[in-house]
Design an enzyme around this catalytic site. Sequence first.
Site, PDB file in Angstrom:
ATOM      1  N   CYS A   1       0.900  -1.130   0.000  1.00  0.00           N
ATOM      2  CA  CYS A   1       0.000   0.000   0.000  1.00  0.00           C
ATOM      3  C   CYS A   1       0.951   1.195   0.000  1.00  0.00           C
ATOM      4  O   CYS A   1       1.990   1.161   0.644  1.00  0.00           O
ATOM      5  CB  CYS A   1      -0.829  -0.021   1.278  1.00  0.00           C
ATOM      6  SG  CYS A   1      -1.983   1.327   1.350  1.00  0.00           S
TER       7      CYS A   1
ATOM      8  N   HIS B   1      -3.474   7.159  -3.441  1.00  0.00           N
ATOM      9  CA  HIS B   1      -3.189   6.231  -2.338  1.00  0.00           C
ATOM     10  C   HIS B   1      -3.912   4.916  -2.616  1.00  0.00           C
ATOM     11  O   HIS B   1      -5.144   4.868  -2.632  1.00  0.00           O
ATOM     12  CB  HIS B   1      -3.696   6.838  -1.015  1.00  0.00           C
ATOM     13  CG  HIS B   1      -3.520   5.932   0.179  1.00  0.00           C
ATOM     14  ND1 HIS B   1      -4.408   5.869   1.210  1.00  0.00           N
ATOM     15  CD2 HIS B   1      -2.550   5.047   0.481  1.00  0.00           C
ATOM     16  CE1 HIS B   1      -3.999   4.992   2.111  1.00  0.00           C
ATOM     17  NE2 HIS B   1      -2.870   4.479   1.693  1.00  0.00           N
TER      18      HIS B   1
ATOM     19  N   GLY C   1      -3.117  13.370   4.888  1.00  0.00           N
ATOM     20  CA  GLY C   1      -3.961  13.579   6.062  1.00  0.00           C
ATOM     21  C   GLY C   1      -5.350  13.055   5.763  1.00  0.00           C
ATOM     22  O   GLY C   1      -5.497  12.075   5.044  1.00  0.00           O
TER      23      GLY C   1
ATOM     24  N   HIS D   1       3.592   7.701   8.137  1.00  0.00           N
ATOM     25  CA  HIS D   1       2.931   7.473   6.844  1.00  0.00           C
ATOM     26  C   HIS D   1       1.573   8.143   6.708  1.00  0.00           C
ATOM     27  O   HIS D   1       0.994   8.149   5.629  1.00  0.00           O
ATOM     28  CB  HIS D   1       2.813   5.979   6.566  1.00  0.00           C
ATOM     29  CG  HIS D   1       1.570   5.321   7.112  1.00  0.00           C
ATOM     30  ND1 HIS D   1       1.178   5.431   8.432  1.00  0.00           N
ATOM     31  CD2 HIS D   1       0.644   4.558   6.507  1.00  0.00           C
ATOM     32  CE1 HIS D   1       0.067   4.745   8.611  1.00  0.00           C
ATOM     33  NE2 HIS D   1      -0.281   4.211   7.467  1.00  0.00           N
TER      34      HIS D   1
END
Lengths: 136, 477
Positions: B95, B231, B375, B400
């Site tokens: 990931c 992400h 965030g 992370h």
Amino acid sequence: MTRGWRALDHTADLALSVWAESEAALLAQAARALVCVMTDDARPGPRRSWDTRELALDALDPEDRLVRWLNEVIYLAVAEGFLTRAADVRLDGNGLAARLAGERGAVATELKSATYHDLHLTGDGGRWRARFVVDV
Amino acid sequence: MELRQIDAFRWEIPRHGKMRVPGRIFASERMMADIRRDKSLEQVANVAWLPGIVGYSMAMPDMHWGYGFPIGGVAAFDPDEGVLSPGGVGYDINCGVRLLRSDLRRDQVVPHLDELSIALHQAIPSGVGSESRRKLGDRELDDVLRRGAAWVVAQGMGRRADLDVIEEGGTMAGADPALVSARARERGRPQLGSLGSGNHFCELAYVAEIFDERAAEAFGLFADGVTVMIHSGSRGFGYQVCDDSLRTMLQASQKYAIELPDRQLCAAPLGSPEARAYFGAMACAINFAFANRQVMTHHVREALTSFFGEGPQGLGLDLVYDVCHNIAKWENHTVDGRERKLCVHRKGATRAFGPGHPAVPARYRAVGQPVMIPGDMGRYSFVLAGTEGSMRETFGSSCHGAGRTMSRHEAKKRAKGRPIWRELQDRGIWVRTDSLGTLAEEMSEAYKDVADVVEVVHGAGIARKVARLVPMAVVKG
């Protein structure tokens, strides 16, 4: 019949507490609980659209059996679109053999895997309990 | 659990019981109050049980309760005495996060956010069980598993220069598709180039603040410049690889008499056939994730250039960097003045190599490796740079992300009756998703303030602040 399971608060993931009158029934109950979570608690569809599956697995011990069983149920749901709604589980040494009844459908919440972390499986006589953490 | 405060940012769990090394946690006093509420400190201590662990069992300030390793955990192992543990990598192998910069300025996109967010949502398959545009054949899947992002670029989806700014060059060596189960292949086959669900996202943002002009310039970032962050990880492929490996590793732990405080930490000695098999399969999942993010990057570039009527090289949509969050790999680190080859596990932690390190791309070598810290979707993300401090103290690692403060269940309860998407839109953030449930689970309040996390790593010197990004359009899985 009472529901037989509840979700516990766990910051990153999902923890479930499950209970039943025997270990085999507990495994079936845990599978149903997972599918409820994956389908956001949606009620099962009409029985006429149901299908069945059979599976058998080996494990190192009862805890490992629970995790492997749950991961079979997750795999069937996410990879094959088979949502387990009931299961007839027979214990076989440390392994099991099971006949699963369920419906075809898509999951609403993706679960990655059941984990061995903080896993508790206890039982005697007619009271069996498990709690386990699932990676969401 | 006994905990000693060392300074404003450092804490130690002294060795006790079967811990082989102490625990080292990076956190502020205020954060530690939160951390103490769950079992993550116990998990830091548990990791210290593993054979061959070097220095400390570490945790970054965004640490929280995981399974096996805590999320935010870092541990390095000696090649002869040490172990490889799939629980130190996690289910979503590799990931990670990548950041694209552009020549676009904020004022050029703000008037179009409604349409742009739809265009991005359409460009990237997202949500539970999301599938790519084409299903891979067996040989193509093997190529993805062996070559990762390099294969995707060779297919015309991306530029050769992209590979220079991906950890491992976008191809993890040692991948062996023969070590991967049929199930993992079936789970991964339809999913290449899809975002997935949960905390995965694609986000259009602008540079709101610059802390380090020199590094920002090296990274191609300027005030009000538009960026895209992606992400995502290895999707169902990685989950299955992890799952498959645990079966072998549980038996291996018995075979090699590795005492475990938590079965999810099951492991095998680094030289053993079991560890080699996991490494070869894990490398396949790492490559799957690199390829996944590369395909999505291609879709984003196509969507944005066609939206603004530019050619493929237009808009200056260059990859800044791509980092892994869940990984185990061989790296050289200096321990007690001696260079040693170690197997570093990062689970919910980012590599943050400092200036001058040969693995940092030449164009960033003077300032350090870019480190992106997402965030939550309503506040901001940070771009940092690796430092000498991270090389000295944390095996070149940093935090992370923000870390959750509320369970998914609790977040859903609190979001009930609130149109989260409307609240965000009122603040200028357009969110697109297929699942309102995910939106509720992922709302801002469910996360810690990532600025607190970043202040700790900056203050402790294990990364340096470069820029702050504020979201404008978010595609949620």
